[in-house]
Write a protein that holds these residues in place. Structure first.
Motif, short mmCIF file in Angstrom:
data_model
loop_
_atom_site.label_atom_id
_atom_site.label_comp_id
_atom_site.label_asym_id
_atom_site.label_seq_id
_atom_site.Cartn_x
_atom_site.Cartn_y
_atom_site.Cartn_z
N GLN A 1 -31.74 1.81 -2.03
CA GLN A 1 -32.04 0.39 -2.05
C GLN A 1 -33.46 0.12 -2.55
O GLN A 1 -33.69 -0.83 -3.27
CB GLN A 1 -31.83 -0.23 -0.67
CG GLN A 1 -30.36 -0.30 -0.30
CD GLN A 1 -30.13 -0.83 1.09
OE1 GLN A 1 -31.06 -1.22 1.78
NE2 GLN A 1 -28.89 -0.83 1.51
N GLU B 1 -25.00 0.68 -0.74
CA GLU B 1 -24.83 0.11 0.61
C GLU B 1 -25.20 1.12 1.69
O GLU B 1 -25.87 0.79 2.67
CB GLU B 1 -23.38 -0.35 0.79
CG GLU B 1 -23.07 -0.91 2.15
CD GLU B 1 -23.69 -2.28 2.40
OE1 GLU B 1 -23.96 -2.58 3.57
OE2 GLU B 1 -23.89 -3.01 1.43
N SER C 1 -27.46 -4.52 -1.28
CA SER C 1 -26.05 -4.25 -1.56
C SER C 1 -25.66 -4.92 -2.87
O SER C 1 -26.21 -5.97 -3.23
CB SER C 1 -25.16 -4.77 -0.43
OG SER C 1 -25.19 -6.17 -0.38
#
Length: 160
Positions: A73, A66, A80
């Motif tokens: 990511q 996150e 997330s």
């Protein structure tokens, strides 16, 4: 490890995992049949990253994905992932799929290195299992696991 090193090592770990072959295994086992958010390949990527960064629980894995918007990511492939998603997916995946992936990687290693060198490399392999044994809270108060449960964690290492 700094971020650049993590990216490089992560890519080296992912490189031998032929995602098309693994996706065929997943499709055949119908693991991701109704999955909308967290598929097996993303789960595997998240846990490879977590292992590299020595993240020791699902909450830390979730928080790291996150927080690190640009680096993690992109590597993992999701913006997330909640700890409950990670926990559910971990319970949903049959161990046989990981056995099939390992078998595929061993075959690939034999093809690249040849039988003798591959057998020597595999001979240095150590398998590690970490299992939680749940117990009754009222009888085993010393084995704090959660507020409502007792339990012990058993780590097993098998060297070949």
């Amino acid at each position: 490890m700094d971020n650049h090193t993590i990216k490089t090592v992560f890519k080296e770990y992912i490189h031998p995992l032929d995602s098309k072959v693994i996706q065929k295994m997943i499709n055949y086992a119908q693991i991701d049949k109704y999955v909308k958010k967290l598929d097996v390949l993303t789960f595997v990527n998240a846990f490879i990253y977590a292992r590299l960064k020595q993240l020791d629980n699902l909450e830390r894995i979730s928080d790291t994905i996150e927080r690190k918007k640009k680096t993690v990511q992109r590597l993992v492939g999701k913006e997330s992932i909640s700890k409950s998603q990670l926990s559910r997916k971990n319970g949903d995946i049959l161990p046989e799929i990981f056995q099939d992936i390992l078998h595929h990687l061993i075959q690939k290693l034999h093809h690249i290195l040849g039988s003798k060198m591959a057998d020597k490399a595999i001979g240095e392999l150590h398998l590690i299992d970490s299992s939680t044994i749940l117990m009754c809270l009222s009888q085993y108060e010393w084995a704090d696991f959660r507020d409502t449960k007792s339990g012990v964690k058993m780590h097993t290492s098998i060297g070949t």
